[in-house]
Design a protein around this motif. Structure first.
Motif, PDB file in Angstrom:
ATOM      1  N   TRP A 182       0.875  -1.180   0.000  1.00  0.00           N
ATOM      2  CA  TRP A 182       0.000   0.000   0.000  1.00  0.00           C
ATOM      3  C   TRP A 182       0.911   1.229   0.000  1.00  0.00           C
ATOM      4  CZ3 TRP A 182      -3.926   1.883   4.261  1.00  0.00           C
ATOM      5  CH2 TRP A 182      -4.900   2.698   3.640  1.00  0.00           C
ATOM      6  N   SER A 230      -7.333  -2.431  11.256  1.00  0.00           N
ATOM      7  CA  SER A 230      -8.305  -2.951  10.296  1.00  0.00           C
ATOM      8  C   SER A 230      -8.294  -2.120   9.009  1.00  0.00           C
ATOM      9  CB  SER A 230      -9.685  -2.954  10.976  1.00  0.00           C
ATOM     10  OG  SER A 230     -10.691  -2.918  10.027  1.00  0.00           O
ATOM     11  N   GLU A 233      -5.318  -3.179   6.980  1.00  0.00           N
ATOM     12  CA  GLU A 233      -5.535  -4.503   6.353  1.00  0.00           C
ATOM     13  C   GLU A 233      -6.459  -4.405   5.149  1.00  0.00           C
ATOM     14  OE1 GLU A 233      -6.727  -7.234   9.424  1.00  0.00           O
ATOM     15  OE2 GLU A 233      -4.656  -7.999   9.478  1.00  0.00           O
ATOM     16  N   ARG A 234      -7.461  -3.503   5.249  1.00  0.00           N
ATOM     17  CA  ARG A 234      -8.431  -3.360   4.149  1.00  0.00           C
ATOM     18  C   ARG A 234      -7.979  -2.325   3.121  1.00  0.00           C
ATOM     19  NH1 ARG A 234     -12.688  -0.911   6.191  1.00  0.00           N
ATOM     20  NH2 ARG A 234     -11.793  -0.644   8.258  1.00  0.00           N
ATOM     21  N   ARG A 235      -6.827  -1.669   3.372  1.00  0.00           N
ATOM     22  CA  ARG A 235      -6.350  -0.561   2.510  1.00  0.00           C
ATOM     23  C   ARG A 235      -7.464   0.478   2.353  1.00  0.00           C
ATOM     24  NH1 ARG A 235      -3.571  -5.028   2.306  1.00  0.00           N
ATOM     25  NH2 ARG A 235      -2.466  -5.663   0.412  1.00  0.00           N
ATOM     26  N   ASP A 236      -8.105   0.801   3.468  1.00  0.00           N
ATOM     27  CA  ASP A 236      -9.233   1.745   3.443  1.00  0.00           C
ATOM     28  C   ASP A 236      -8.712   3.124   3.846  1.00  0.00           C
ATOM     29  OD1 ASP A 236     -11.462   3.300   4.020  1.00  0.00           O
ATOM     30  OD2 ASP A 236     -12.615   1.630   4.837  1.00  0.00           O
TER      31      ASP A 236
END
Ligand code: DP6
Length: 335
Positions: A182, A230, A233-236
Protein backbone atom coordinates in the motif's frame (compact mmCIF):
# COMPACT_ATOMS: atom_id res chain seq x y z
CA UNK A 1 50.81 -24.40 17.29
CA UNK A 2 49.66 -21.16 18.78
CA UNK A 3 48.28 -18.81 16.15
CA UNK A 4 48.99 -15.19 17.10
CA UNK A 5 45.77 -13.19 17.43
CA UNK A 6 45.14 -10.80 14.60
CA UNK A 7 45.00 -7.34 16.25
CA UNK A 8 42.26 -6.32 13.81
CA UNK A 9 40.03 -9.13 14.99
CA UNK A 10 40.22 -7.62 18.45
CA UNK A 11 39.87 -3.96 17.54
CA UNK A 12 37.90 -3.72 14.31
CA UNK A 13 34.45 -4.97 15.13
CA UNK A 14 32.52 -2.38 13.23
CA UNK A 15 29.45 -2.02 11.08
CA UNK A 16 27.26 0.67 9.56
CA UNK A 17 23.46 0.66 9.49
CA UNK A 18 20.77 2.92 8.13
CA UNK A 19 17.30 3.51 9.52
CA UNK A 20 14.41 5.73 8.58
CA UNK A 21 12.15 7.84 10.77
CA UNK A 22 8.61 6.64 11.22
CA UNK A 23 5.44 8.63 11.60
CA UNK A 24 2.83 7.41 14.06
CA UNK A 25 -0.75 7.39 12.79
CA UNK A 26 -2.04 6.09 16.12
CA UNK A 27 0.11 7.95 18.62
CA UNK A 28 2.28 6.93 21.55
CA UNK A 29 2.14 9.53 24.32
CA UNK A 30 2.62 8.52 27.96
CA UNK A 31 4.56 5.92 29.91
CA UNK A 32 3.35 3.26 32.31
CA UNK A 33 6.89 2.83 33.70
CA UNK A 34 9.39 5.63 33.32
CA UNK A 35 12.37 3.59 34.50
CA UNK A 36 11.75 0.87 31.90
CA UNK A 37 10.45 3.39 29.35
CA UNK A 38 7.31 1.30 28.88
CA UNK A 39 4.67 3.02 26.76
CA UNK A 40 1.23 3.45 28.30
CA UNK A 41 -0.42 2.89 24.91
CA UNK A 42 0.28 0.93 21.75
CA UNK A 43 0.91 2.71 18.46
CA UNK A 44 0.82 2.23 14.71
CA UNK A 45 3.19 3.88 12.27
CA UNK A 46 4.52 4.09 8.76
CA UNK A 47 8.26 3.97 8.09
CA UNK A 48 9.55 6.52 5.56
CA UNK A 49 12.17 5.99 2.90
CA UNK A 50 13.15 9.53 1.94
CA UNK A 51 14.78 10.50 5.24
CA UNK A 52 17.72 8.50 6.54
CA UNK A 53 19.97 8.18 9.58
CA UNK A 54 23.34 6.51 8.97
CA UNK A 55 25.24 5.19 11.99
CA UNK A 56 28.60 3.50 12.25
CA UNK A 57 29.48 1.58 15.43
CA UNK A 58 33.01 0.42 16.17
CA UNK A 59 33.61 -1.70 19.25
CA UNK A 60 37.15 -1.36 20.48
CA UNK A 61 38.56 -3.07 23.55
CA UNK A 62 41.12 -0.30 23.98
CA UNK A 63 38.42 2.37 24.57
CA UNK A 64 37.75 3.36 28.20
CA UNK A 65 34.28 4.81 27.52
CA UNK A 66 31.71 5.02 24.75
CA UNK A 67 32.13 7.94 22.39
CA UNK A 68 29.35 9.53 20.32
CA UNK A 69 29.78 11.88 17.39
CA UNK A 70 26.86 13.41 15.56
CA UNK A 71 27.39 15.10 12.18
CA UNK A 72 31.13 15.01 12.84
CA UNK A 73 30.99 16.78 16.22
CA UNK A 74 30.48 16.00 19.89
CA UNK A 75 26.79 15.78 20.90
CA UNK A 76 26.73 15.99 24.70
CA UNK A 77 22.92 16.22 24.78
CA UNK A 78 22.51 12.76 23.26
CA UNK A 79 25.64 10.98 24.51
CA UNK A 80 24.07 9.77 27.77
CA UNK A 81 21.15 8.09 25.99
CA UNK A 82 23.48 6.50 23.42
CA UNK A 83 25.70 5.11 26.19
CA UNK A 84 22.66 3.75 28.05
CA UNK A 85 21.38 2.04 24.89
CA UNK A 86 24.80 0.53 24.17
CA UNK A 87 24.95 -0.63 27.80
CA UNK A 88 21.60 -2.39 27.35
CA UNK A 89 22.84 -3.97 24.16
CA UNK A 90 26.10 -5.18 25.75
CA UNK A 91 24.20 -6.61 28.68
CA UNK A 92 21.88 -8.47 26.32
CA UNK A 93 24.65 -10.08 24.25
CA UNK A 94 27.30 -10.41 26.98
CA UNK A 95 29.77 -7.98 25.36
CA UNK A 96 32.17 -5.75 27.28
CA UNK A 97 33.99 -3.48 24.80
CA UNK A 98 33.11 0.18 24.60
CA UNK A 99 32.18 1.67 21.25
CA UNK A 100 32.75 4.70 19.11
CA UNK A 101 29.54 5.75 17.36
CA UNK A 102 29.29 8.18 14.46
CA UNK A 103 25.85 9.16 13.26
CA UNK A 104 24.32 11.60 10.83
CA UNK A 105 20.88 12.46 9.44
CA UNK A 106 19.97 13.77 6.01
CA UNK A 107 17.07 15.76 7.56
CA UNK A 108 16.63 18.35 10.38
CA UNK A 109 17.24 16.91 13.86
CA UNK A 110 15.02 17.43 16.92
CA UNK A 111 12.26 19.15 14.98
CA UNK A 112 9.45 16.69 15.42
CA UNK A 113 10.71 14.40 12.68
CA UNK A 114 11.40 11.48 15.01
CA UNK A 115 15.18 11.61 14.64
CA UNK A 116 15.55 9.67 17.90
CA UNK A 117 13.50 6.85 16.36
CA UNK A 118 15.76 6.36 13.34
CA UNK A 119 18.83 7.14 15.47
CA UNK A 120 18.33 4.39 18.04
CA UNK A 121 17.08 1.89 15.45
CA UNK A 122 20.23 2.43 13.38
CA UNK A 123 22.37 2.23 16.53
CA UNK A 124 21.13 -1.18 17.70
CA UNK A 125 21.20 -2.68 14.18
CA UNK A 126 24.77 -1.43 13.62
CA UNK A 127 25.85 -2.72 17.06
CA UNK A 128 24.26 -6.10 16.33
CA UNK A 129 26.00 -6.33 12.94
CA UNK A 130 29.35 -5.18 14.35
CA UNK A 131 29.42 -7.99 16.90
CA UNK A 132 27.66 -10.52 14.67
CA UNK A 133 25.21 -11.04 17.52
CA UNK A 134 22.31 -11.99 15.24
CA UNK A 135 19.51 -10.78 17.51
CA UNK A 136 15.96 -11.21 16.21
CA UNK A 137 14.29 -7.95 14.98
CA UNK A 138 11.83 -8.20 17.87
CA UNK A 139 14.74 -8.24 20.34
CA UNK A 140 16.40 -5.28 18.59
CA UNK A 141 13.07 -3.42 18.80
CA UNK A 142 12.92 -4.15 22.52
CA UNK A 143 16.40 -2.68 23.11
CA UNK A 144 15.62 0.35 20.90
CA UNK A 145 12.30 0.87 22.73
CA UNK A 146 14.09 1.30 26.07
CA UNK A 147 16.07 4.17 24.54
CA UNK A 148 13.10 5.77 22.80
CA UNK A 149 9.64 4.27 22.47
CA UNK A 150 9.15 5.23 18.84
CA UNK A 151 12.54 3.72 17.88
CA UNK A 152 11.14 0.19 18.19
CA UNK A 153 8.91 0.92 15.19
CA UNK A 154 11.82 2.04 12.92
CA UNK A 155 13.34 -1.45 13.18
CA UNK A 156 10.59 -2.49 10.75
CA UNK A 157 9.47 -1.14 7.39
CA UNK A 158 6.06 -0.31 5.94
CA UNK A 159 3.13 -0.34 8.36
CA UNK A 160 4.20 -1.22 11.88
CA UNK A 161 2.25 -1.90 15.06
CA UNK A 162 3.65 -1.72 18.57
CA UNK A 163 1.29 -3.56 20.91
CA UNK A 164 1.27 -3.85 24.66
CA UNK A 165 1.51 -7.44 25.89
CA UNK A 166 1.61 -9.12 29.30
CA UNK A 167 -0.94 -6.75 30.78
CA UNK A 168 1.16 -3.76 29.67
CA UNK A 169 4.44 -5.06 31.13
CA UNK A 170 5.98 -5.67 27.73
CA UNK A 171 5.71 -4.74 24.07
CA UNK A 172 5.63 -6.58 20.80
CA UNK A 173 6.53 -4.75 17.61
CA UNK A 174 5.88 -6.14 14.15
CA UNK A 175 5.25 -5.22 10.55
CA UNK A 176 1.58 -5.49 9.61
CA UNK A 177 1.91 -4.61 5.92
CA UNK A 178 4.85 -4.39 3.50
CA UNK A 179 5.53 -0.90 2.09
CA UNK A 180 4.85 -2.06 -1.48
CA UNK A 181 1.46 -3.50 -0.50
CA UNK A 182 0.00 0.00 0.00
CA UNK A 183 2.48 2.62 -1.23
CA UNK A 184 1.23 5.76 0.49
CA UNK A 185 3.16 9.00 0.05
CA UNK A 186 4.12 11.55 2.70
CA UNK A 187 4.78 15.29 2.49
CA UNK A 188 6.39 16.88 5.55
CA UNK A 189 5.76 20.61 5.73
CA UNK A 190 8.60 22.10 7.78
CA UNK A 191 7.24 25.17 9.51
CA UNK A 192 10.16 25.68 11.93
CA UNK A 193 13.38 23.71 11.72
CA UNK A 194 14.70 24.81 15.14
CA UNK A 195 14.82 22.34 18.05
CA UNK A 196 11.54 21.71 19.87
CA UNK A 197 10.82 23.49 23.13
CA UNK A 198 9.93 20.47 25.29
CA UNK A 199 11.22 16.98 24.45
CA UNK A 200 8.86 14.02 24.26
CA UNK A 201 9.88 12.40 27.55
CA UNK A 202 9.44 15.59 29.62
CA UNK A 203 6.26 16.42 27.73
CA UNK A 204 4.76 13.02 28.44
CA UNK A 205 5.56 13.18 32.14
CA UNK A 206 4.05 16.66 32.43
CA UNK A 207 0.94 15.54 30.58
CA UNK A 208 0.43 12.48 32.77
CA UNK A 209 0.83 14.53 35.93
CA UNK A 210 -1.36 17.46 35.02
CA UNK A 211 -3.86 16.86 32.20
CA UNK A 212 -7.31 15.90 33.51
CA UNK A 213 -7.92 14.18 30.17
CA UNK A 214 -4.91 11.85 30.30
CA UNK A 215 -6.85 8.80 31.61
CA UNK A 216 -9.40 9.21 28.80
CA UNK A 217 -6.57 9.40 26.25
CA UNK A 218 -5.09 6.11 27.49
CA UNK A 219 -8.50 4.43 27.68
CA UNK A 220 -9.42 5.37 24.11
CA UNK A 221 -6.20 4.15 22.52
CA UNK A 222 -6.95 0.39 22.10
CA UNK A 223 -10.07 1.14 20.01
CA UNK A 224 -8.07 3.52 17.78
CA UNK A 225 -5.39 0.89 17.29
CA UNK A 226 -7.91 -1.76 16.33
CA UNK A 227 -9.63 0.64 13.92
CA UNK A 228 -6.36 1.66 12.28
CA UNK A 229 -5.12 -1.92 12.07
CA UNK A 230 -8.30 -2.95 10.30
CA UNK A 231 -8.14 0.07 7.95
CA UNK A 232 -4.57 -0.88 6.97
CA UNK A 233 -5.54 -4.50 6.35
CA UNK A 234 -8.43 -3.36 4.15
CA UNK A 235 -6.35 -0.56 2.51
CA UNK A 236 -9.23 1.74 3.44
CA UNK A 237 -7.78 5.25 3.09
CA UNK A 238 -10.86 7.11 4.37
CA UNK A 239 -11.03 4.98 7.52
CA UNK A 240 -7.30 5.37 8.17
CA UNK A 241 -7.59 9.13 7.63
CA UNK A 242 -10.41 9.45 10.16
CA UNK A 243 -8.80 7.47 12.96
CA UNK A 244 -5.32 8.98 12.38
CA UNK A 245 -6.50 12.58 12.55
CA UNK A 246 -8.55 11.75 15.62
CA UNK A 247 -5.61 10.11 17.42
CA UNK A 248 -3.37 13.07 16.57
CA UNK A 249 -5.87 15.65 17.78
CA UNK A 250 -6.60 13.70 20.97
CA UNK A 251 -2.87 13.59 21.73
CA UNK A 252 -2.59 17.34 21.17
CA UNK A 253 -5.66 17.85 23.37
CA UNK A 254 -3.92 16.23 26.34
CA UNK A 255 -0.80 18.25 25.57
CA UNK A 256 -2.82 21.49 25.43
CA UNK A 257 -4.60 20.64 28.69
CA UNK A 258 -1.36 20.07 30.62
CA UNK A 259 -0.27 22.73 33.09
CA UNK A 260 1.69 24.60 31.91
CA UNK A 261 0.19 23.85 28.50
CA UNK A 262 2.29 22.20 25.83
CA UNK A 263 1.58 24.09 22.62
CA UNK A 264 3.69 22.49 19.93
CA UNK A 265 1.93 24.19 17.01
CA UNK A 266 2.57 27.56 15.44
CA UNK A 267 0.24 29.56 13.22
CA UNK A 268 1.52 27.88 10.06
CA UNK A 269 0.80 24.46 11.58
CA UNK A 270 -2.85 25.46 11.93
CA UNK A 271 -2.97 26.92 8.40
CA UNK A 272 -1.67 23.59 7.04
CA UNK A 273 -4.35 21.67 8.96
CA UNK A 274 -7.06 23.83 7.39
CA UNK A 275 -5.58 23.46 3.93
CA UNK A 276 -5.45 19.65 4.20
CA UNK A 277 -8.95 19.36 5.66
CA UNK A 278 -10.18 21.55 2.80
CA UNK A 279 -8.48 19.37 0.21
CA UNK A 280 -9.99 16.19 1.65
CA UNK A 281 -13.42 17.83 1.72
CA UNK A 282 -13.19 18.26 -2.07
CA UNK A 283 -12.11 14.65 -2.59
CA UNK A 284 -8.30 14.80 -2.49
CA UNK A 285 -7.09 11.65 -0.68
CA UNK A 286 -4.94 13.23 2.04
CA UNK A 287 -4.91 13.53 5.84
CA UNK A 288 -2.61 15.16 8.39
CA UNK A 289 -0.72 14.14 11.47
CA UNK A 290 1.51 16.17 13.80
CA UNK A 291 3.96 15.04 16.50
CA UNK A 292 5.68 16.88 19.34
CA UNK A 293 6.67 19.78 17.14
CA UNK A 294 5.21 22.24 14.62
CA UNK A 295 5.80 20.24 11.42
CA UNK A 296 2.75 18.93 9.57
CA UNK A 297 2.91 15.52 7.94
CA UNK A 298 0.45 14.96 5.10
CA UNK A 299 -0.24 11.34 4.20
CA UNK A 300 -1.75 10.84 0.75
CA UNK A 301 -2.35 8.41 -2.06
CA UNK A 302 0.38 8.69 -4.74
CA UNK A 303 -1.94 10.38 -7.27
CA UNK A 304 -2.42 13.32 -4.87
CA UNK A 305 1.28 13.79 -4.07
CA UNK A 306 2.07 16.47 -6.62
CA UNK A 307 -0.92 18.64 -5.64
CA UNK A 308 -0.46 18.17 -1.88
CA UNK A 309 3.25 19.06 -2.13
CA UNK A 310 2.55 22.13 -4.24
CA UNK A 311 -0.27 23.42 -2.04
CA UNK A 312 1.64 22.89 1.22
CA UNK A 313 4.74 24.60 -0.21
CA UNK A 314 2.53 27.59 -0.99
CA UNK A 315 1.35 28.11 2.60
CA UNK A 316 3.06 31.27 3.97
CA UNK A 317 5.48 30.19 6.72
CA UNK A 318 6.23 26.76 5.28
CA UNK A 319 10.04 26.76 5.06
CA UNK A 320 10.23 23.73 2.81
CA UNK A 321 8.55 20.45 2.06
CA UNK A 322 10.16 17.01 2.23
CA UNK A 323 8.63 14.24 0.17
CA UNK A 324 8.86 10.57 0.98
CA UNK A 325 7.42 7.21 0.20
CA UNK A 326 7.25 4.25 2.55
CA UNK A 327 10.46 2.41 3.21
CA UNK A 328 12.08 -0.62 4.74
CA UNK A 329 13.29 -1.32 8.24
CA UNK A 330 16.69 -0.60 9.79
CA UNK A 331 19.42 -2.61 8.11
CA UNK A 332 23.20 -2.96 7.87
CA UNK A 333 24.91 -1.39 4.85
CA UNK A 334 28.44 -1.48 3.49
CA UNK A 335 30.68 1.25 4.83
C1 DP6 B 1 4.65 12.45 19.55
O1 DP6 B 1 9.60 7.95 21.20
O2 DP6 B 1 10.35 10.35 21.26
O3 DP6 B 1 6.25 11.30 18.23
O4 DP6 B 1 10.14 7.13 24.49
O5 DP6 B 1 10.36 9.35 25.60
O6 DP6 B 1 11.89 8.76 23.69
P1 DP6 B 1 10.52 8.58 24.33
O7 DP6 B 1 9.48 9.25 23.34
P2 DP6 B 1 9.43 9.30 21.76
O8 DP6 B 1 7.93 9.79 21.59
C2 DP6 B 1 7.30 9.93 20.36
C3 DP6 B 1 6.04 10.69 20.55
C4 DP6 B 1 5.35 11.10 19.29
C5 DP6 B 1 4.26 10.11 18.90
C6 DP6 B 1 4.75 8.82 18.31
O9 DP6 B 1 5.77 8.78 17.59
O10 DP6 B 1 4.05 7.80 18.54
Amino acid sequence: MIVPRDPHERTMKQATAIAHPNIALVKYWGKSDVEQNLPAVGSLSITLDGLTTTTRVRFDESLTADRFLFAGGEAPGMAGRVTACLGDFRHRVGATAYAEVESDNNFPTAAGLASSASGFAALVVAADAALGAGLHPGELAEIARRASGSAARSIFGGFVELSLVDGGRGIETRQILEPAAWPLAVVVAVTDSGPKAVGSTDGMLLTERTSPYYPAWVASSPADLAEAHSAVERRDFEALAAVSESSCLKMHSVMLSARPALVYWNGTTVDCIHLLRGLRAVGVPVFFTIDAGPQVKAICLPEALERVGRELAGVPGVERVLVSGLGGGARPVAG
